[in-house]
Each structure stands twice: as C-alpha cells, then as structure tokens.
Design an enzyme around this catalytic site. Structure first.
Site, PDB file in Angstrom:
ATOM      1  N   SER A 185      27.789  44.953  -8.462  1.00 40.33           N
ATOM      2  CA  SER A 185      28.360  44.205  -9.587  1.00 40.33           C
ATOM      3  C   SER A 185      29.870  44.346  -9.731  1.00 40.33           C
ATOM      4  O   SER A 185      30.510  43.501 -10.349  1.00 40.33           O
ATOM      5  CB  SER A 185      27.686  44.592 -10.897  1.00 40.33           C
ATOM      6  OG  SER A 185      28.063  45.881 -11.302  1.00 40.33           O
ATOM      7  N   LYS A 232      31.670  48.714 -15.746  1.00 40.41           N
ATOM      8  CA  LYS A 232      32.112  47.320 -15.872  1.00 40.41           C
ATOM      9  C   LYS A 232      33.572  47.269 -16.306  1.00 40.41           C
ATOM     10  O   LYS A 232      34.158  48.252 -16.717  1.00 40.41           O
ATOM     11  CB  LYS A 232      31.269  46.573 -16.929  1.00 40.41           C
ATOM     12  CG  LYS A 232      29.768  46.615 -16.709  1.00 40.41           C
ATOM     13  CD  LYS A 232      29.334  45.848 -15.506  1.00 40.41           C
ATOM     14  CE  LYS A 232      27.821  45.934 -15.329  1.00 40.41           C
ATOM     15  NZ  LYS A 232      27.367  45.434 -14.070  1.00 40.41           N
TER      16      LYS A 232
END
Length: 185
Positions: A39, A87
């Site tokens: 990701s 993230k």
C-alpha cells in the site's frame, strides 16, 4: 557479602536498568518495525523486493498530536484495532479532500481527525475506505528507512501533487498566505 551475592546484585541492577530503560525508550521515543504489503509503494518495499523495509517509528515526534500533511504515520486500524497501518497524512482538520473512492466525493475533515492514504491507491485500505481517522489512533511518525542498507534514508513529509487538499483550514490559509480578515468600518 559474598562475591556471588555482589555479582548477582550488580547483574540484577544492570538488568533492571537495561530492561526498564529499553522499555521506556521504545514506549516514549520510538521503535523499529517491518513494513508489510504494497500500500505504500514505491516509498516502502519498492519493486516487489523479497526483503521488507524496516523503518524507525518515532513516538516523540508526535507528542501533542503534532501531525503534518505529508507525514507517514503508524496508526491503529479503525476497523481492526489490533492491526497497525502505515499511511500518509493527506489532510488535517478543516481541510476539504477530494476522495478517490469514499461514499462522498468531497469530505471536510472534522476536528480531531486526519485523512490518511496509502501511496499505492489501488491496494490500500485507508480513509477512502473507512473515512477520516481520529488523531488518537496515530502512534508514531515514520522518520527513517533503516533496512535494507542500500535504501537507508531519512523520510521527509511530502504530499503527492494530485492529492493536495482542495481547500485548507482557515487557520492554515492565514498562516500560509498572511491573510487576515478585517472588519469594515
């Protein structure tokens, strides 16, 4: 006191100090973590390498929830609290974000929250999936890639050009542009 007792006392004192000091360091300053998944490619685990990146997650840098746009942070997953996510912060409270796949096309980040996304959008479970994230879920800021050695580097906060907030919070606009509203006389 016998020599054995003295040695045991020294050992236990050093052991207690060492373990206590280490636990305090990892709890208050930071720790090392392995980044799994795709990701955050290409920043972490580029080119589908066999080796996973090891990063330093700095707790100290986020004391008082001092989060900035572009920071890469670790946080508890809003959907699975035992899972830790890594993230990028895209927006802060008051920012309006153009979402990629969230139920609303535009979202204004509420107070005490941030908008996070993975750099590799097609495989990332992030705010586009679960919405704005409470700042209380954020643990630490990723500050360095430690391993593998050929990738060692300091990580700097940056926002991808296509993921800039549409509008910034009023206080940030004033700070950036020196704008102050003046009442007419």
């Amino acid at each position: 006191m016998t020599t054995a007792r003295k040695a045991l006392k020294i050992f236990l004192g050093g052991f207690t100090l060492g373990v206590g000091g280490s636990l305090t360091f990892f709890d208050k300053v930071g720790y090392f973590a392995t980044v799994d998944g795709k990701s955050m490619q290409p920043v972490f685990n580029p080119d589908h390498e066999q080796r996973r990146d090891v990063i330093f997650l700095n707790h100290w840098a986020l004391k008082d929830y001092n989060v900035q746009r572009g920071d890469i942070v670790s946080l508890a997953s809003p959907n699975h609290p035992d899972e830790v996510l890594v993230k990028r912060v895209i927006g802060l409270e008051g920012d309006t974000i153009r979402t990629l796949s969230y139920k609303n096309r535009y979202v204004t980040v509420p107070e005490g929250h941030c908008w996070i996304e993975g750099d590799h959008h097609s495989v990332s479970l992030d705010s586009n999936y679960f919405g704005p994230v409470a700042l209380g879920l954020v643990h630490a800021r990723a500050s360095h890639i430690i391993w593998p050695p050929h990738r060692q580097q300091r990580l700097v906060a940056r926002l991808p050009k296509d993921r800039q907030p549409i509008s910034l919070s009023t206080s940030l606009e004033e700070e950036l542009f020196g704008y102050q509203e003046v009442d007419e006389v």
